[in-house]
Write a protein that holds these residues in place. Structure first.
Motif, PDB file in Angstrom:
ATOM      1  N   LEU A 163       0.830  -1.198   0.000  1.00 52.00           N
ATOM      2  CA  LEU A 163       0.000   0.000   0.000  1.00 52.00           C
ATOM      3  C   LEU A 163       0.869   1.255   0.000  1.00 52.00           C
ATOM      4  O   LEU A 163       0.576   2.232  -0.694  1.00 52.00           O
ATOM      5  CB  LEU A 163      -0.918   0.004   1.234  1.00 52.00           C
TER       6      LEU A 163
ATOM      7  N   LEU B 103      -7.291   2.768  -2.445  1.00 51.05           N
ATOM      8  CA  LEU B 103      -7.801   1.399  -2.404  1.00 51.05           C
ATOM      9  C   LEU B 103      -8.448   1.105  -1.058  1.00 51.05           C
ATOM     10  O   LEU B 103      -9.530   0.505  -0.990  1.00 51.05           O
ATOM     11  CB  LEU B 103      -6.666   0.413  -2.680  1.00 51.05           C
TER      12      LEU B 103
ATOM     13  N   TRP C 191      -2.525   5.906  -4.249  1.00 51.10           N
ATOM     14  CA  TRP C 191      -3.402   4.877  -4.806  1.00 51.10           C
ATOM     15  C   TRP C 191      -3.670   3.776  -3.789  1.00 51.10           C
ATOM     16  O   TRP C 191      -4.747   3.177  -3.767  1.00 51.10           O
ATOM     17  CB  TRP C 191      -2.776   4.290  -6.075  1.00 51.10           C
ATOM     18  N   GLY C 192      -2.688   3.501  -2.932  1.00 52.00           N
ATOM     19  CA  GLY C 192      -2.904   2.531  -1.873  1.00 52.00           C
ATOM     20  C   GLY C 192      -3.952   3.003  -0.881  1.00 52.00           C
ATOM     21  O   GLY C 192      -4.841   2.250  -0.467  1.00 52.00           O
TER      22      GLY C 192
ATOM     23  N   LEU D 298     -12.336   0.079  -0.477  1.00 50.90           N
ATOM     24  CA  LEU D 298     -12.737  -1.131   0.237  1.00 50.90           C
ATOM     25  C   LEU D 298     -13.677  -0.793   1.395  1.00 50.90           C
ATOM     26  O   LEU D 298     -14.661  -1.507   1.629  1.00 50.90           O
ATOM     27  CB  LEU D 298     -11.497  -1.866   0.760  1.00 50.90           C
TER      28      LEU D 298
END
Length: 316
Positions: free
Chosen positions: A167, A177, A173-174, A181
């Motif tokens: 991550l 994400l 971008w990690g 989620l």
């Protein structure tokens, strides 16, 4: 963007404190993954213990606020929490049931159960649990919960570290994400809730006024109480029979031609509607869920008593 591992190394303990505080305050932002990550990257026992103590402190602050609010606002606060909960169909019923069974000991495990932490704290305040006793079990539960997350992170540090490193490698971008989620988690729970409510709309609701009219006309139905726990010492609608909503229909002793009204203490009468749906599927077609549940009945009774008192005062 600063590497995520560096961020956790530098500020991990305060990230833990803020994340735990926000989650325990009631927002659906899971902090257990943060505990796992912090346990995996902590350097030495000092960092691990400080994260543990800060997480426990955050739990104490949020839990104490819920406790005092429960003592001050009681039923209204329980209903408000369950209305905004993603699992509000059963949260009051399950929390009351758990509290009636084990009392203050529920604080030892409530943080491991989604949505149960705040409600258990409120129930303790509402039930008048002594604050000293509450704090002892609340702190033990917080230490167990936070310590388990940090310990698991330390035990599986290689696997957790790889995830954190991945991550961190992708920077924003990690984090994006993780946000996606979390949004998916909330969305799935909300959709499941919406589908459940929608599926139970077909169960007819009976208002308190209609129930009173039936009783006054001598057409009193079988009234079933599906609230949790030992209700023998608790107020309920006169003549109501207490049943376990998960009990087999054949064990309820109902007649096929019975007119049945089921009530609970849940937002949208979900527990009552669930049993009513089962009864209708088993051939008891004249089955209703009581609109507003026991709280609506209690409000109606109190309003009637108030009106009677006014009339008596006027007559005097």
């Amino acid at each position: 963007m600063q590497n995520l591992q560096t961020l956790l190394h530098s500020y991990g303990n305060w990230v833990v404190f803020l994340n735990v505080l926000v989650e325990q305050a009631g927002l659906p932002i899971p902090s257990y993954p943060t505990l796992l990550a912090t346990g995996a990257v902590s350097s030495g026992p000092v960092g691990w213990i400080s994260a543990w103590m800060l997480a426990t402190l955050a739990c104490w602050a949020a839990d104490s606020a819920w406790y005092w609010a429960g003592g001050r606002f009681g039923d209204n606060l329980l209903r408000m929490i369950c209305k905004v909960s993603l699992s509000r169909d059963s949260c009051i019923r399950q929390t009351q049931s758990r509290f009636l069974r084990v009392g203050v000991f529920a604080l030892l495990v409530s943080k491991f159960l989604p949505g149960a932490g705040a409600l258990t704290n409120v129930m303790n305040g509402y039930a008048g649990t002594a604050y000293r006793r509450f704090v002892v079990f609340e702190l033990l539960g917080a230490l167990i919960w936070a310590g388990s997350g940090l310990l698991l992170g330390a035990l599986f540090s290689d696997a957790v570290g790889r995830v954190v490193g991945l991550l961190g490698q992708y920077g924003k971008w990690g984090l994006l994400l993780l946000a996606v989620l979390l949004a998916l988690y909330v969305a799935v729970r909300a959709v499941r809730r919406w589908l459940l409510v929608r599926s139970l709309r077909v169960v007819p609701r009976l208002s308190i006024g209609e129930l009173l009219q039936w009783q006054a006309a001598g057409r009193a139905p079988v009234v079933i109480d599906v609230r949790p726990g030992d209700l023998e010492s608790m107020p309920r609608i006169p003549g109501a029979i207490v049943v376990d909503m998960h009990a087999p229909v054949s064990d309820l002793g109902l007649q096929g031609e019975s007119r049945i009204v089921v009530y609970c203490a849940c937002p949208n009468e979900i527990s009552a509607a669930r049993l009513a749906a089962r009864l209708r599927a088993e051939g008891y077609g004249d089955t209703w869920a009581l609109l507003g549940g026991y709280e609506a009945w209690e409000r109606e009774v109190q309003a009637a008593r108030g009106l009677s008192a006014i009339e008596d005062a006027g007559g005097a």
